[in-house]
Scaffold this motif. Structure first.
Motif, short mmCIF file in Angstrom:
data_model
loop_
_atom_site.label_atom_id
_atom_site.label_comp_id
_atom_site.label_asym_id
_atom_site.label_seq_id
_atom_site.Cartn_x
_atom_site.Cartn_y
_atom_site.Cartn_z
N HIS A 2 0.82 -1.21 0.00
CA HIS A 2 0.00 0.00 0.00
C HIS A 2 0.86 1.27 0.00
O HIS A 2 0.57 2.21 -0.73
CB HIS A 2 -0.95 -0.01 1.20
N THR A 3 1.92 1.29 0.82
CA THR A 3 2.75 2.49 0.89
C THR A 3 3.53 2.70 -0.40
O THR A 3 3.78 3.84 -0.79
CB THR A 3 3.72 2.45 2.09
N GLU A 4 3.91 1.61 -1.07
CA GLU A 4 4.61 1.76 -2.36
C GLU A 4 3.67 2.38 -3.40
O GLU A 4 4.03 3.30 -4.11
CB GLU A 4 5.13 0.41 -2.86
N LEU A 5 2.46 1.86 -3.45
CA LEU A 5 1.46 2.38 -4.39
C LEU A 5 1.17 3.86 -4.09
O LEU A 5 1.07 4.67 -5.00
CB LEU A 5 0.18 1.55 -4.31
N THR A 52 5.27 13.72 -1.15
CA THR A 52 5.82 12.56 -1.86
C THR A 52 7.04 12.03 -1.12
O THR A 52 7.20 10.81 -0.95
CB THR A 52 6.19 12.94 -3.31
N ILE A 53 7.89 12.94 -0.65
CA ILE A 53 9.04 12.53 0.17
C ILE A 53 8.55 11.77 1.39
O ILE A 53 9.09 10.71 1.74
CB ILE A 53 9.87 13.77 0.58
N LYS A 54 7.53 12.29 2.06
CA LYS A 54 6.98 11.63 3.25
C LYS A 54 6.51 10.21 2.90
O LYS A 54 6.78 9.27 3.65
CB LYS A 54 5.82 12.45 3.80
N LEU A 57 9.54 7.96 2.30
CA LEU A 57 10.16 7.63 3.59
C LEU A 57 9.32 6.62 4.36
O LEU A 57 9.86 5.69 4.97
CB LEU A 57 10.38 8.90 4.41
N SER A 58 8.01 6.77 4.31
CA SER A 58 7.12 5.81 4.96
C SER A 58 7.31 4.42 4.35
O SER A 58 7.39 3.42 5.06
CB SER A 58 5.67 6.27 4.82
N TYR A 59 7.40 4.36 3.03
CA TYR A 59 7.64 3.10 2.33
C TYR A 59 8.96 2.48 2.77
O TYR A 59 9.09 1.26 2.89
CB TYR A 59 7.63 3.35 0.82
N GLU A 60 9.94 3.33 3.06
CA GLU A 60 11.25 2.84 3.49
C GLU A 60 11.33 2.59 4.99
O GLU A 60 12.38 2.23 5.51
CB GLU A 60 12.34 3.83 3.06
N GLY A 61 10.22 2.81 5.72
CA GLY A 61 10.17 2.48 7.13
C GLY A 61 10.38 3.63 8.09
O GLY A 61 10.48 3.43 9.30
N TYR A 62 10.45 4.85 7.59
CA TYR A 62 10.61 6.03 8.45
C TYR A 62 9.25 6.64 8.72
O TYR A 62 8.37 6.61 7.88
CB TYR A 62 11.50 7.08 7.79
N GLU A 63 9.12 7.24 9.89
CA GLU A 63 7.89 7.96 10.21
C GLU A 63 8.22 9.43 10.39
O GLU A 63 8.98 9.80 11.29
CB GLU A 63 7.25 7.40 11.49
#
Length: 132
Positions: A2-5, A52-54, A57-63
């Motif tokens: 979902h986060t990638e999409l 988009t950056i957010k 980063l969420s996709y990469e595991g950062y909050e």
């Protein structure tokens, strides 16, 4: 998944906003209305950039929850190269809402064209590379 999409969909909106911004930047002279439109396009594009950056980063595991925290983490994660200039663009975006001041509006157009839009276009290319 979902986060990638999500970040890929947001990136498509970001790309579309940059097409409009490029068109506006190509002009050399502006009416008051056109100048306000260019500033508004920058504000929209910048908003989509940090969101988009957010999402990336969420996709990469950062909050991250704010534009500044997103920009700081993006710099640390090598998504953007000049963190301080991005923070300056964020501050500029907030200041540009006062476009009724002609002198400030003219200064805003110069900053957008010469300094801030290249950041947005560089990010676009960097993220496009991540899509592949």
């Amino acid at each position: 998944m979902h986060t990638e999409l999500r970040w890929k969909q947001r990136y498509q909106n970001y790309e579309a906003s940059l097409r409009e911004l490029r068109s506006a930047i190509a002009k050399t002279e502006y009416t008051t209305l056109e100048r306000a439109g260019l500033i508004q396009l920058f504000e929209i594009s910048f908003e989509l950039a940090w969101k988009t950056i957010k999402d990336v980063l969420s996709y990469e595991g950062y909050e991250v929850n704010s534009p500044k925290s997103a920009l700081r983490q993006a710099y640390a994660s090598d998504i953007i190269a000049d963190g301080e200039l991005w923070i300056s663009a964020l501050d500029g975006r907030d200041l540009f809402s006062h476009t009724y001041d002609n002198e400030l509006a003219e200064e805003a157009v110069e900053l957008i064209k010469e300094t801030y839009s290249p950041l947005l276009f560089t990010l676009e290319a960097k993220l496009k590379g991540r899509l592949s």
